[in-house]
Design a protein around this motif. Structure first.
Motif, short mmCIF file in Angstrom:
data_model
loop_
_atom_site.label_atom_id
_atom_site.label_comp_id
_atom_site.label_asym_id
_atom_site.label_seq_id
_atom_site.Cartn_x
_atom_site.Cartn_y
_atom_site.Cartn_z
N ALA A 79 0.83 -1.29 0.11
CA ALA A 79 -0.17 0.30 -0.16
C ALA A 79 0.96 1.61 -0.01
O ALA A 79 0.55 2.31 -0.55
CB ALA A 79 -0.69 0.03 1.23
N VAL A 83 0.72 4.22 -2.94
CA VAL A 83 0.47 5.80 -2.44
C VAL A 83 1.89 7.44 -2.42
O VAL A 83 1.46 7.80 -3.58
CB VAL A 83 0.65 5.99 -0.82
N LEU A 160 -3.24 0.97 -10.40
CA LEU A 160 -4.11 1.47 -9.54
C LEU A 160 -5.85 1.84 -10.94
O LEU A 160 -6.95 2.09 -9.67
CB LEU A 160 -3.77 2.00 -8.51
N LEU A 196 -6.49 0.62 1.13
CA LEU A 196 -5.75 0.80 1.30
C LEU A 196 -5.29 1.55 2.94
O LEU A 196 -3.93 1.76 2.94
CB LEU A 196 -5.67 1.94 0.25
N LEU A 246 -6.95 -6.11 -4.53
CA LEU A 246 -7.29 -5.30 -3.14
C LEU A 246 -7.02 -6.54 -2.43
O LEU A 246 -6.06 -6.09 -1.52
CB LEU A 246 -9.04 -4.27 -3.07
N ILE A 249 -3.43 -6.60 -2.77
CA ILE A 249 -2.73 -4.82 -2.34
C ILE A 249 -2.40 -5.30 -0.44
O ILE A 249 -1.82 -4.79 0.51
CB ILE A 249 -3.56 -4.02 -2.09
#
Length: 417
Positions: A79, A83, A160, A196, A246, A249
């Protein structure tokens, strides 16, 4: 009993054939994706030897293949890496979207496919193939180049973006209208943000809950959780593929590494089945009429992807040679383009043949542009009397030793084709 026998014979033949195709592709240095697509065309409706008994199993296997592709892709990223890439690479991601989605959208509108077809074909031409590009970087020994993190940053932004794009496309394909599409988009954004947040703040707890010293238990828990979340996500019109991404992640550390090792063979098997299934669903007779538009679209998007990579590398302060290498490396299209076309083909059947032809062209051309774009530019400059100086050395801005570069993907060399 007869049906079961025919199913086993067909499945065994298909899987054995895929293994032989994969070995051949490895020997000649090609991605097996175009060969899998060609195999599907050969054994689908209108092909040389249509398969009937295993069609239902292949369809289910194709769904699992998409889920595993996205799960393993999510496991490659943490994650925090996502970012960081969003913060540093979003201008390059915006340029990537404008340059590469626009040709697909314009082509679909010119072909008379309407807004839904335009959104679908825009996605096909927009997204590069993480799997093919990962293999190319490893094969060319470029994991230590300064432009490699830039290439990976663009790929992360694209991956993403799928968490937003796929739910929106799914809603449009379902014909839910502007209000329904807005709701689906809000659900997708909320889900991505929530995952996230959990991964950043509580990723260790999630990984600890899933973790097991027993490989069998780890495999069952991760695979079961992924399929469950993918099903719930599809029910919410967020897309099963995004749900699997997801989950990947959210897992990190030793759990992610262990899951990658256990699930990679399954991913390779079912991903191959997925590409074959897409070929099975396309009538080979429909491809020749669309070869010209597919080729024109491929030529245009080769140059737009090269421009994308050049711009992204320039923003990162990479030298001239590295900029051209970055651009050439991003050209390949593959798994995501086929996933998007597979979603859209029920609503707009004409997208199947053109997407197949388009991917076949670029999955072959992509490794060639990765290797030869920079030498070709230097040759042209030399011919025009504007040489770029001597060959790059480890001290040149375009290349640095591998030890000085942190590559976000830990196992890039083993990524799926």
């Amino acid at each position: 009993m007869h049906d079961t026998t025919a199913l086993l014979v067909e499945l065994g033949s298909v899987i054995l054939g895929l293994g032989i195709i994969g070995r051949f592709a490895g020997r000649v240095g090609l991605s097996p994706i175009p060969l899998y697509l060609l195999a599907g065309l050969a054994f689908g409706e209108g092909g040389l030897l249509p398969l009937g008994a295993s069609e239902e199993f292949t369809a289910v296997g194709a769904e699992i293949g998409v889920i595993l592709l996205l799960l393993l892709l999510g496991l490659e990223y943490s994650a925090s890496e996502l970012v960081t890439s969003l913060k540093t690479q979003y201008p390059s991601g915006a340029v990537d979207f404008v340059l590469n989605a626009t040709p697909g959208a314009v082509a679909a509108l010119l072909l008379g496919w309407g807004p839904v077809g335009a959104v679908a074909l825009a996605g096909v031409t927009w997204i590069s193939s993480s799997g093919v590009i990962a293999k190319v970087l490893a094969d060319l020994g470029r994991l230590g180049n300064r432009e490699t993190p830039v290439i990976l940053g663009v790929l992360v932004i694209e991956d993403l973006s799928m968490a937003v794009y796929l739910p929106l496309l799914t809603a449009m394909l379902a014909g839910v209208g502007i209000a329904g599409g807005s709701i689906a988009l809000l659900i997708a954004l909320g889900t991505v943000g929530f995952v996230l947040y959990l991964a950043l703040r509580h990723g260790r707890l999630i990984s600890r809950a899933v973790s097991s010293d027993n490989p069998e238990m780890l495999l069952l828990v991760v695979l079961g959780l992924t399929v469950l979340v993918a099903g719930v996500a599809q029910q919410l019109q967020v897309s099963a593929a995004v749900g699997a991404f997801l989950v990947g992640i959210a897992l990190s550390g030793e759990v992610a590494e262990g899951a990658r090792k256990l699930l990679t063979p399954l991913r390779d098997l079912f991903a191959a089945v997925f590409f074959v299934f897409f070929g099975l669903s396309t009538n080979p007779a429909e491809i020749p009429p669309v070869l010209l538009p597919a080729a024109l679209l491929a030529v245009v998007t080769v140059f737009t992807k090269i421009a994308t990579g050049w711009y992204a590398a320039r923003r990162a302060g990479i030298g001239s040679r590295g900029r051209w290498r970055a651009g050439g490396t991003l050209v390949a299209r593959g798994e995501f383009s086929i996933v998007i076309a597979g979603l859209a083909v029920a609503t707009e059947p004409r997208i199947g043949p053109i997407a197949t032809a388009y991917v076949l062209i670029l999955v072959i051309v992509g490794p060639l542009t990765a290797r030869w774009t920079q030498p070709a530019v230097e040759l042209i400059r030399k011919w025009r009397g504007k040489g770029d100086g001597p060959a790059a050395t480890p001290g040149e801005p375009g290349v640095v030793p591998a030890a000085r570069v942190t590559v976000p993907k830990e196992e890039l060399a083993t990524s799926a084709d």
